[in-house]
Design a protein around this motif. Structure first.
Motif, PDB file in Angstrom:
ATOM      1  N   ASP A 174       0.827  -1.214   0.000  1.00 49.75           N
ATOM      2  CA  ASP A 174       0.000   0.000   0.000  1.00 49.75           C
ATOM      3  C   ASP A 174       0.858   1.258   0.000  1.00 49.75           C
ATOM      4  O   ASP A 174       0.538   2.231  -0.682  1.00 49.75           O
ATOM      5  N   LEU A 175       1.956   1.245   0.733  1.00 47.68           N
ATOM      6  CA  LEU A 175       2.857   2.393   0.763  1.00 47.68           C
ATOM      7  C   LEU A 175       3.564   2.563  -0.585  1.00 47.68           C
ATOM      8  O   LEU A 175       3.727   3.690  -1.067  1.00 47.68           O
ATOM      9  N   LYS A 176       3.942   1.450  -1.200  1.00 46.57           N
ATOM     10  CA  LYS A 176       4.545   1.536  -2.539  1.00 46.57           C
ATOM     11  C   LYS A 176       3.581   2.188  -3.521  1.00 46.57           C
ATOM     12  O   LYS A 176       3.973   3.042  -4.309  1.00 46.57           O
ATOM     13  N   LYS A 177       2.316   1.812  -3.440  1.00 46.96           N
ATOM     14  CA  LYS A 177       1.302   2.400  -4.324  1.00 46.96           C
ATOM     15  C   LYS A 177       1.122   3.891  -4.027  1.00 46.96           C
ATOM     16  O   LYS A 177       0.962   4.699  -4.949  1.00 46.96           O
ATOM     17  N   LYS A 178       1.141   4.251  -2.769  1.00 47.73           N
ATOM     18  CA  LYS A 178       0.968   5.652  -2.383  1.00 47.73           C
ATOM     19  C   LYS A 178       2.126   6.527  -2.894  1.00 47.73           C
ATOM     20  O   LYS A 178       1.917   7.657  -3.334  1.00 47.73           O
ATOM     21  N   LEU A 179       3.362   6.010  -2.835  1.00 50.62           N
ATOM     22  CA  LEU A 179       4.541   6.780  -3.223  1.00 50.62           C
ATOM     23  C   LEU A 179       4.884   6.649  -4.706  1.00 50.62           C
ATOM     24  O   LEU A 179       5.777   7.346  -5.202  1.00 50.62           O
ATOM     25  N   TRP A 180       4.200   5.773  -5.416  1.00 49.38           N
ATOM     26  CA  TRP A 180       4.503   5.480  -6.822  1.00 49.38           C
ATOM     27  C   TRP A 180       4.289   6.699  -7.717  1.00 49.38           C
ATOM     28  O   TRP A 180       3.349   7.457  -7.536  1.00 49.38           O
ATOM     29  N   ARG A 181       5.192   6.854  -8.691  1.00 55.26           N
ATOM     30  CA  ARG A 181       5.071   7.872  -9.744  1.00 55.26           C
ATOM     31  C   ARG A 181       5.263   7.174 -11.081  1.00 55.26           C
ATOM     32  O   ARG A 181       6.051   6.240 -11.188  1.00 55.26           O
ATOM     33  N   GLU A 182       4.556   7.638 -12.091  1.00 54.30           N
ATOM     34  CA  GLU A 182       4.621   7.006 -13.417  1.00 54.30           C
ATOM     35  C   GLU A 182       6.039   6.900 -13.957  1.00 54.30           C
ATOM     36  O   GLU A 182       6.384   5.926 -14.627  1.00 54.30           O
ATOM     37  N   GLU A 183       6.875   7.886 -13.693  1.00 50.74           N
ATOM     38  CA  GLU A 183       8.250   7.882 -14.211  1.00 50.74           C
ATOM     39  C   GLU A 183       9.046   6.664 -13.743  1.00 50.74           C
ATOM     40  O   GLU A 183      10.026   6.278 -14.370  1.00 50.74           O
ATOM     41  N   LEU A 184       8.632   6.054 -12.638  1.00 49.34           N
ATOM     42  CA  LEU A 184       9.345   4.901 -12.102  1.00 49.34           C
ATOM     43  C   LEU A 184       9.212   3.658 -12.978  1.00 49.34           C
ATOM     44  O   LEU A 184      10.002   2.724 -12.860  1.00 49.34           O
ATOM     45  N   GLU A 185       8.202   3.656 -13.868  1.00 53.39           N
ATOM     46  CA  GLU A 185       8.020   2.509 -14.763  1.00 53.39           C
ATOM     47  C   GLU A 185       9.228   2.276 -15.657  1.00 53.39           C
ATOM     48  O   GLU A 185       9.459   1.156 -16.112  1.00 53.39           O
ATOM     49  N   GLU A 186      10.015   3.319 -15.885  1.00 48.15           N
ATOM     50  CA  GLU A 186      11.249   3.182 -16.683  1.00 48.15           C
ATOM     51  C   GLU A 186      12.189   2.168 -16.035  1.00 48.15           C
ATOM     52  O   GLU A 186      12.842   1.384 -16.714  1.00 48.15           O
ATOM     53  N   TRP A 187      12.265   2.158 -14.699  1.00 49.51           N
ATOM     54  CA  TRP A 187      13.162   1.246 -13.983  1.00 49.51           C
ATOM     55  C   TRP A 187      12.434   0.010 -13.482  1.00 49.51           C
ATOM     56  O   TRP A 187      13.038  -1.049 -13.319  1.00 49.51           O
ATOM     57  N   PHE A 188      11.138   0.167 -13.195  1.00 57.31           N
ATOM     58  CA  PHE A 188      10.366  -0.926 -12.604  1.00 57.31           C
ATOM     59  C   PHE A 188       9.074  -1.120 -13.406  1.00 57.31           C
ATOM     60  O   PHE A 188       7.993  -0.689 -12.990  1.00 57.31           O
TER      61      PHE A 188
END
Length: 141
Positions: A93-107
């Motif tokens: 849940d915390l990962k979802k809360k802190l997630w940003r679209e730009e992170l998809e480049e790495w993850f």
């Protein structure tokens, strides 16, 4: 928790810096690597970073929680050094809360990826220099 104006100034400056250098202590001494700073998270003394679970920095933090973060804003001539304790966090849940679209480049599998963890760095001391002024803040006092 009530924070000083100096803390608020440092937090605002830190939030405008995209990357920092994270130092951990491992079996071969100090290791340093660039990490993406999530400036969208309101800084309260904890920095949050996404990483894969099977990395040297995660192993280092599990063995020795000491972490230093170094932020440099060369355009505004501001420097911030954060000393604290690192912790590996697996909270989905915390990962979802802190997630940003730009992170998809790495993850690319997103915040539900079981191999994706958070590193929380809880600051005990912050030093800053530059246009924002020179400050030493002790957060654990």
């Amino acid at each position: 928790m009530q924070r000083s104006q100096e803390f608020k100034d440092v937090a605002k400056t830190m939030g405008q810096i995209d990357f920092c250098m994270m130092q951990t202590v491992g079996p071969h001494g100090v290791s340093t690597r660039p990490m993406s700073n999530n400036g969208e998270v309101e800084y309260d003394g904890d920095n949050w970073f996404f990483t894969s679970a099977d990395t040297a920095k995660v192993r280092d933090i599990r063995q020795d929680a000491r972490v230093q973060l170094v932020f440099v804003d060369s355009q505004a001539v501001n420097f911030i050094s954060v000393w604290g304790r690192g912790e590996v966090v697996k909270d989905v849940d915390l990962k979802k809360k802190l997630w940003r679209e730009e992170l998809e480049e790495w993850f690319p599998q997103g915040p539900d990826d079981e191999d994706l963890v958070l590193i929380k760095v809880s600051a005990s001391r912050i030093q800053s220099w530059g246009q924002m002024g020179e400050h030493t803040l002790h957060l654990d006092a």
